[in-house]
Design an enzyme around this catalytic site. Structure first.
Site, short mmCIF file in Angstrom:
data_model
loop_
_atom_site.label_atom_id
_atom_site.label_comp_id
_atom_site.label_asym_id
_atom_site.label_seq_id
_atom_site.Cartn_x
_atom_site.Cartn_y
_atom_site.Cartn_z
N TYR A 78 0.83 -1.20 0.00
CA TYR A 78 0.00 0.00 0.00
C TYR A 78 0.87 1.25 0.00
O TYR A 78 1.96 1.27 0.60
CB TYR A 78 -0.87 0.06 1.26
CG TYR A 78 -1.88 -1.03 1.42
CD1 TYR A 78 -3.19 -0.87 0.95
CD2 TYR A 78 -1.55 -2.23 2.04
CE1 TYR A 78 -4.14 -1.87 1.11
CE2 TYR A 78 -2.49 -3.24 2.20
CZ TYR A 78 -3.78 -3.06 1.72
OH TYR A 78 -4.70 -4.05 1.88
N ARG A 188 -5.33 1.80 8.30
CA ARG A 188 -5.94 2.82 9.17
C ARG A 188 -5.45 2.67 10.60
O ARG A 188 -5.23 3.66 11.30
CB ARG A 188 -7.46 2.70 9.14
CG ARG A 188 -8.10 3.32 7.93
CD ARG A 188 -9.58 3.05 7.93
NE ARG A 188 -9.88 1.61 7.93
CZ ARG A 188 -11.11 1.11 7.93
NH1 ARG A 188 -12.15 1.91 7.98
NH2 ARG A 188 -11.29 -0.19 7.90
#
Length: 300
Positions: A78, A188
């Site tokens: 990511y 997150r």
């Protein structure tokens, strides 16, 4: 691979589509659009992406939906942006702000020192708005209904966690990061925990998945490009590129098609893709001592 009928409709067999998911769409919505574009109801995906996230979403077509569970899709990559100076209810920019703190004293050196504590095998509490089920309901459903959710920590592996840039943000300090991690890692939560480690709070403002297993952005297609020309990877190509290959003779292929064990066949450890003399992908087999047995058959 791309093929169409005489009227321009796509001719889609068993295969994999790697979609570059846009922001604002759920993974379920992407699957629905692929169903329409491919002209088949048998479509499934691996590795859900949140609506705010973009990037690689691996989608299976027809019999390849069953192949998804056998592919090595646990490792993911990511690129993301963390905003330091504010914690939110959802650990991302879509939530309400819980706390704020000045970031004047936060240096690049302090950020790097904090990041280093989240490399390797770590214990991570998933975000409260994750898709983890709590007593039969998704955690995010309970949170949005106003319930308090407490999730247990789980072990995940962050094999790479690089800080790419640190710059002033709109209301804090923006930190661009790049991460390689195991399945089940919540970016997150990494943003939340980085802010907590620095004592200023933090949340995710951008997330792009760049790789799932061996599938990366170089083989991904936007929904717009797929609408113009539907392209996919045939199941035989995916199987041959993912697993060791065994080319069976006609007699062995007949047995494989019905899922019968094979004697006297030496296969490497793990799963092997079995092909017939015409190059058709038939099944995945595994060695069990002197006998090879099927783990999944894709024909018949």
């Amino acid at each position: 691979m791309t093929a169409t009928t005489s009227d321009g409709a796509p001719v889609v067999a068993d295969g994999i589509v790697v979609v570059d998911k846009p922001a604002g769409l759920t993974s379920h919505t992407v699957v629905a659009r692929i169903r329409r574009l491919a002209g088949t109801r048998k479509v499934g995906h691996a590795g859900t992406l949140d609506p705010m996230a973009t990037g690689v979403l691996v989608v299976g077509l027809n019999r390849a939906t069953r192949l998804l569970g056998h592919l090595q899709l646990a490792d993911k990559s990511y690129d993301a942006t963390v905003l330091l100076g504010a914690a939110t209810t959802t650990d991302d920019a879509e939530g309400e702000i819980l706390t704020t703190a000045p970031v004047d004293g936060v240096t690049a050196e302090a950020i790097e020192a904090a990041v280093s504590r989240f490399r390797g095998e770590i214990s991570q509490v998933p975000s409260k708005v994750s898709a983890i089920k709590v007593d039969g309901r998704r955690a995010y459903e309970r949170v949005r209904a106003g319930e308090e959710v407490a999730l247990k920590a789980r072990s995940v592996t962050v094999s790479r966690y690089d800080v790419l840039d640190v710059r002033p943000g709109p209301s804090g300090l923006a930190v661009d990061i790049s991460v390689d991690c195991s399945s089940g890692t919540y970016i997150r939560a990494l943003a939340r925990d980085l802010g907590a480690e620095l004592g200023v709070g933090g949340h995710l403002t951008a997330l792009r998945r760049t790789r799932v297993g061996s599938f990366d952005l170089s083989v991904a297609h936007t929904l717009e490009s797929l609408a113009q020309s539907f392209a996919w990877l045939p199941i035989a190509e995916v199987a041959a590129g993912t697993f060791p290959r065994y080319d069976a003779d006609a007699e062995q292929a007949a047995a494989i098609r019905t899922g019968r064990p094979l004697s006297g066949v030496k296969l490497p450890a793990g799963q092997t893709a079995m092909f017939d003399p015409t190059g058709t992908f038939l099944a995945l087999y595994e060695a069990h001592g002197p006998v090879a047995k099927p783990t999944a058959v894709f024909v018949g």
